[in-house]
Write an enzyme that holds these catalytic residues in place. Structure first.
Site, PDB file in Angstrom:
ATOM      1  N   ASP A 104       0.851  -1.177   0.000  1.00 21.21           N
ATOM      2  CA  ASP A 104       0.000   0.000   0.000  1.00 21.21           C
ATOM      3  C   ASP A 104       0.900   1.245   0.000  1.00 21.21           C
ATOM      4  O   ASP A 104       1.828   1.341  -0.805  1.00 21.21           O
ATOM      5  CB  ASP A 104      -0.946  -0.078   1.211  1.00 21.21           C
ATOM      6  CG  ASP A 104      -1.999   1.002   1.283  1.00 21.21           C
ATOM      7  OD1 ASP A 104      -3.001   0.901   0.562  1.00 21.21           O
ATOM      8  OD2 ASP A 104      -1.816   1.948   2.065  1.00 21.21           O
ATOM      9  N   HIS A 267      -6.755  -6.965  -0.614  1.00 25.77           N
ATOM     10  CA  HIS A 267      -5.712  -5.941  -0.575  1.00 25.77           C
ATOM     11  C   HIS A 267      -4.599  -6.273   0.414  1.00 25.77           C
ATOM     12  O   HIS A 267      -3.424  -6.031   0.131  1.00 25.77           O
ATOM     13  CB  HIS A 267      -6.367  -4.611  -0.208  1.00 25.77           C
ATOM     14  CG  HIS A 267      -5.422  -3.462  -0.087  1.00 25.77           C
ATOM     15  ND1 HIS A 267      -4.561  -3.081  -1.099  1.00 25.77           N
ATOM     16  CD2 HIS A 267      -5.189  -2.596   0.946  1.00 25.77           C
ATOM     17  CE1 HIS A 267      -3.849  -2.036  -0.712  1.00 25.77           C
ATOM     18  NE2 HIS A 267      -4.219  -1.727   0.520  1.00 25.77           N
TER      19      HIS A 267
END
Length: 295
Positions: A104, A267
């Site tokens: 991320d 994710h």
């Protein structure tokens, strides 16, 4: 969490970083994303520590690390400054060269570390991310709809901080089942500090300004990541929806070997598929061919 790891605060001068480290062998730096702390790696780090020295810091502004004052350019929260923190941390622990894995927004830090300090980074892994400059250059209505939080958190202070702080449970819906109880509790402690919310917004403000300038300057000057690079994304995440060919996005940023593929995960790959991630990392670090994949 983190059996046989050491937990300490390391004073680097401008900031002090909370860090957990352990294991034996070649050094690996694991860099978390938003809004996590270093504990996001608690399922992966012990697997890697079997044959690597694993270092997991809280980035500046996050977790229990320092939250320095900002400026009008938001440069104290640039990925360049965060990457410099990470380099100083690794050297303070005795590691002159190391692998770096970033997830991320930590992927932006890891990429910046490889670009700014190529002699230190032996291998880059970016998890579920493309470079900031590339994401913004390709921004369209779909991106703005799915990742609208980029633009909201980057609005002037104290607007976003006030809205987020008034309803944390709406903004951060992670559960102990997803993260693990101890890791979730660590995140809740961090989010309960208004300074953390402000620092995380500063991270996003830097992303739309100074970080993009740094990326654009590198592209214009022909600077690329020179070390072998592995890009992994979750097949259930937004990334393959935004970019039909994630590998193609990265090709203009990497001059060295590039391997890229999707893995069955959302994710948060390190939390959802730690064993698979450890396998992919070991294969990449051993030089085992991991082919670039398209859509």
């Amino acid at each position: 969490m983190f059996p046989e790891f050491t937990l300490e605060n390391v004073d680097l001068g401008e900031v002090a970083l909370r860090v957990r480290h352990g294991g034996h062998g070649p050094a690996v730096l694991l860099v978390h994303g938003h809004p996590r702390t270093h504990t996001t790696w608690h399922r992966l780090a012990p697997l890697l520590a079997e044959d690597h020295t694993v270092v997991c810091p809280d980035l500046r502004g996050y977790g229990q690390s320092s939250k320095p004052a900002t400026d009008d350019d938001h440069a104290p929260y640039s990925k360049r400054r965060m990457a410099a923190d990470c380099l100083a941390l690794m050297r303070s622990l005795g590691h002159e060269t190391f692998h770096v894995v970033g997830h991320d927004r930590g992927g932006y830090v890891a990429t910046r570390l490889a670009l700014d300090h190529p002699s230190a980074v032996t291998h880059l892994t970016a998890l579920d991310v493309v470079p900031i400059g590339e994401a913004l250059a390709r921004c369209d209505a779909d991106f703005a709809t799915r990742w609208w939080h980029w633009f909201f958190r980057a609005q002037p202070s104290p607007g976003p901080e006030t809205v987020i702080g008034n309803n944390l449970s709406l903004w951060y819906q992670e559960t102990p089942e997803d993260m693990g109880q101890e890791s979730w509790e660590d995140l809740q402690r961090a989010l309960g500090d208004p300074r953390t919310i402000h620092a995380m917004c500063e991270d996003y403000r830097a992303g739309l300004g100074v970080d993009r300038r740094h990326d654009d300057e590198d592209q214009a000057a022909g600077r690329r990541v020179r070390c072998p690079t592995l890009v992994l994304w979750g097949t259930k995440s937004d990334l393959p929806l935004l970019y039909q060919d994630v590998a193609a996005v990265w090709r203009d940023w990497v001059a060295g070997e590039l391997a890229a593929k999707g893995v069955e995960s959302g994710h948060h790959i390190a939390e959802e598929a730690p064993a698979r991630l450890a396998e992919e990392l070991r294969s990449a670090w051993a030089g085992v061919e991991t082919p670039v994949q398209g859509p």
